[in-house]
Motif scaffolding. Structure first.
Motif, mmCIF file in Angstrom:
data_model
loop_
_atom_site.group_PDB
_atom_site.id
_atom_site.type_symbol
_atom_site.label_atom_id
_atom_site.label_comp_id
_atom_site.label_asym_id
_atom_site.label_seq_id
_atom_site.Cartn_x
_atom_site.Cartn_y
_atom_site.Cartn_z
ATOM 1 N N ILE A 192 0.879 -1.177 0.000
ATOM 2 C CA ILE A 192 0.000 0.000 0.000
ATOM 3 C C ILE A 192 0.911 1.219 0.000
ATOM 4 O O ILE A 192 1.757 1.366 0.887
ATOM 5 C CB ILE A 192 -0.927 0.051 1.235
ATOM 6 N N ILE A 193 0.742 2.085 -0.986
ATOM 7 C CA ILE A 193 1.665 3.203 -1.180
ATOM 8 C C ILE A 193 0.924 4.532 -1.033
ATOM 9 O O ILE A 193 -0.147 4.718 -1.622
ATOM 10 C CB ILE A 193 2.309 3.138 -2.582
ATOM 11 N N GLU A 194 1.489 5.441 -0.228
ATOM 12 C CA GLU A 194 0.980 6.807 -0.160
ATOM 13 C C GLU A 194 1.683 7.629 -1.234
ATOM 14 O O GLU A 194 2.906 7.769 -1.207
ATOM 15 C CB GLU A 194 1.220 7.408 1.227
ATOM 16 N N ILE A 195 0.911 8.170 -2.165
ATOM 17 C CA ILE A 195 1.486 8.822 -3.336
ATOM 18 C C ILE A 195 2.391 9.994 -2.955
ATOM 19 O O ILE A 195 3.496 10.140 -3.494
ATOM 20 C CB ILE A 195 0.372 9.306 -4.288
ATOM 21 N N GLU A 196 1.953 10.821 -2.031
ATOM 22 C CA GLU A 196 2.756 11.994 -1.667
ATOM 23 C C GLU A 196 4.100 11.585 -1.077
ATOM 24 O O GLU A 196 5.148 12.144 -1.436
ATOM 25 C CB GLU A 196 1.996 12.868 -0.669
ATOM 26 N N LYS A 197 4.098 10.607 -0.196
ATOM 27 C CA LYS A 197 5.354 10.139 0.404
ATOM 28 C C LYS A 197 6.237 9.472 -0.652
ATOM 29 O O LYS A 197 7.458 9.663 -0.653
ATOM 30 C CB LYS A 197 5.068 9.159 1.545
ATOM 31 N N ALA A 198 5.621 8.715 -1.544
ATOM 32 C CA ALA A 198 6.395 8.048 -2.591
ATOM 33 C C ALA A 198 7.042 9.071 -3.510
ATOM 34 O O ALA A 198 8.192 8.908 -3.938
ATOM 35 C CB ALA A 198 5.495 7.114 -3.385
ATOM 36 N N ALA A 199 6.304 10.160 -3.804
ATOM 37 C CA ALA A 199 6.846 11.198 -4.687
ATOM 38 C C ALA A 199 8.061 11.869 -4.066
ATOM 39 O O ALA A 199 9.027 12.224 -4.757
ATOM 40 C CB ALA A 199 5.769 12.232 -4.995
ATOM 41 N N ASN A 200 8.037 12.035 -2.756
ATOM 42 C CA ASN A 200 9.167 12.674 -2.063
ATOM 43 C C ASN A 200 10.417 11.804 -2.050
ATOM 44 O O ASN A 200 11.519 12.294 -1.826
ATOM 45 C CB ASN A 200 8.771 13.026 -0.631
ATOM 46 N N LYS A 201 10.237 10.512 -2.277
ATOM 47 C CA LYS A 201 11.366 9.582 -2.235
ATOM 48 C C LYS A 201 11.922 9.261 -3.620
ATOM 49 O O LYS A 201 12.822 8.449 -3.752
ATOM 50 C CB LYS A 201 10.931 8.265 -1.559
ATOM 51 N N LEU A 202 11.379 9.912 -4.643
ATOM 52 C CA LEU A 202 11.815 9.599 -6.001
ATOM 53 C C LEU A 202 13.274 9.967 -6.212
ATOM 54 O O LEU A 202 13.759 10.981 -5.725
ATOM 55 C CB LEU A 202 10.943 10.337 -7.025
ATOM 56 N N THR A 203 13.962 9.147 -6.961
ATOM 57 C CA THR A 203 15.378 9.352 -7.243
ATOM 58 C C THR A 203 15.546 10.099 -8.570
ATOM 59 O O THR A 203 14.566 10.518 -9.194
ATOM 60 C CB THR A 203 16.105 8.009 -7.307
ATOM 61 N N LEU A 204 16.801 10.275 -8.990
ATOM 62 C CA LEU A 204 17.085 10.907 -10.271
ATOM 63 C C LEU A 204 17.090 9.864 -11.382
ATOM 64 O O LEU A 204 17.531 8.732 -11.187
ATOM 65 C CB LEU A 204 18.441 11.602 -10.236
ATOM 66 N N LYS A 205 16.610 10.278 -12.536
ATOM 67 C CA LYS A 205 16.696 9.443 -13.733
ATOM 68 C C LYS A 205 17.695 10.122 -14.671
ATOM 69 O O LYS A 205 17.501 11.267 -15.081
ATOM 70 C CB LYS A 205 15.330 9.319 -14.395
ATOM 71 N N VAL A 206 18.764 9.410 -14.990
ATOM 72 C CA VAL A 206 19.882 9.995 -15.731
ATOM 73 C C VAL A 206 20.068 9.258 -17.055
ATOM 74 O O VAL A 206 20.066 8.026 -17.099
ATOM 75 C CB VAL A 206 21.190 9.905 -14.913
ATOM 76 N N THR A 207 20.204 10.038 -18.115
ATOM 77 C CA THR A 207 20.561 9.481 -19.416
ATOM 78 C C THR A 207 21.838 10.157 -19.885
ATOM 79 O O THR A 207 21.916 11.397 -19.900
ATOM 80 C CB THR A 207 19.448 9.716 -20.453
ATOM 81 N N LEU A 208 22.849 9.372 -20.189
ATOM 82 C CA LEU A 208 24.099 9.962 -20.686
ATOM 83 C C LEU A 208 24.668 9.149 -21.831
ATOM 84 O O LEU A 208 24.432 7.947 -21.942
ATOM 85 C CB LEU A 208 25.124 10.136 -19.562
#
Length: 296
Positions: free
Chosen positions: A210-226
């Motif tokens: 069960i995921i709380e969207i607001e808390k999950a959004a705060n834990k998002l990492t960086l997505k890097v393309t190089l």
């Protein structure tokens, strides 16, 4: 108050998968998402809590009423949109809406007219003349006409064009503002991210998180393309990145530290192209599914 409360709900189909020990609590006034891949058990769960099919075991309540013993009473207060909609071909849209109104003694006709206008229903069309998306719009109107305390929507955007999807999202937000509750089953992670307060993840008939969207959004990492001829897969892993895709000298990966740390880490390499963005919840959910399958 929990509008939906189900505990250890199980539906067995013999050798075929059903659902097992499903536990879900949905709070009053929230938009609650229910996500999982096709065949995960979303529709089975919904049909069981609506008493369209009987549970093998477990129990549940909707608005404090038992989902089996008080099913008829429950249906006075809910609106339901199935994943697949079917109608008699010769009946007109206006007759479907009129028939639906007859089940509820206190329907506001002006509200019904507004709903039909918002959904752009062609009232004189026969159901057999309508596309899948237009049939789905009729089903959505039926679910809304009596101002239900709880809306249960099973893949409601299937068949809808992007503009109509946006209109539906606005309708659901208004329902929340009125204090009503929405239970939204979907495999579209973008709509879940944009609308829901919390999300239950179902996989192979079982609730896995069960995921709380607001808390999950705060834990998002960086997505890097190089793109770099200096960097290989081992270099990315040494940075602490988890590779999502790779193609020749191009890598896309997630990075859990901050941007400053990333720049310092890659400063010794010759970089041809670099894109840094915040990982979105769709990426996070997809990674979640992949990780769960790897653990299996």
């Amino acid at each position: 108050m929990n509008v939906i409360e189900i505990k250890k709900l199980t539906k067995n189909y013999g050798k075929n998968r059903g659902i097992q020990d499903v536990n879900i609590s949905v709070k009053e006034g929230e938009i609650f998402g229910f996500i999982g891949p096709n065949g995960a058990g979303k529709s089975t769960t919904i049909k069981t809590i609506l008493n369209f099919i009987y549970p093998t075991s477990g129990h549940g309540t909707i608005l404090g009423m038992d989902i089996v013993k008080e099913s008829e009473k429950i249906k006075e207060y809910i609106g339901y949109v199935p994943s697949e909609v079917r109608y008699y071909d010769d009946i007109k849209v206006k007759d479907i809406i009129k028939y639906s109104q007859s089940f509820y003694p206190k329907v506001n006709k002006e509200d019904v007219e507004n709903i039909c206008n918002d959904l752009e229903l062609d009232m004189n069309k026969k159901m057999g003349e309508l596309s899948l998306g237009n049939k789905k719009k009729v089903s959505i109107a039926q679910a809304l006409i009596h101002n239900p305390k709880l809306l249960i929507l099973d893949e409601p955007t299937n068949g809808l064009d992007p503009l109509m999807q946006k209109k539906l999202f606005n309708i659901l937000i208004k329902e929340k503002e009125k204090g009503n509750t929405v239970f939204l089953s979907s495999h579209n992670l973008v709509e879940v991210q944009n609308l829901c307060d919390r999300v239950a993840v179902i996989k192979e008939g079982k609730i896995v998180d069960i995921i709380e969207i607001e808390k999950a959004a705060n834990k998002l990492t960086l997505k890097v393309t190089l793109i770099s001829s200096d960097i290989n897969e081992e270099s990315i892993l040494n940075l602490g990145g988890k590779i999502l895709t790779k193609e020749e000298n191009s890598y896309t990966f997630v990075y859990s530290k901050d941007v400053d740390s990333l720049i310092k880490e890659i400063s010794n390499y010759k970089i041809d192209e670099l894109l840094i963005e915040k990982e979105n919840l769709e990426d996070a959910f997809l990674n979640y599914y992949e990780n769960y399958m790897e653990e299996k």
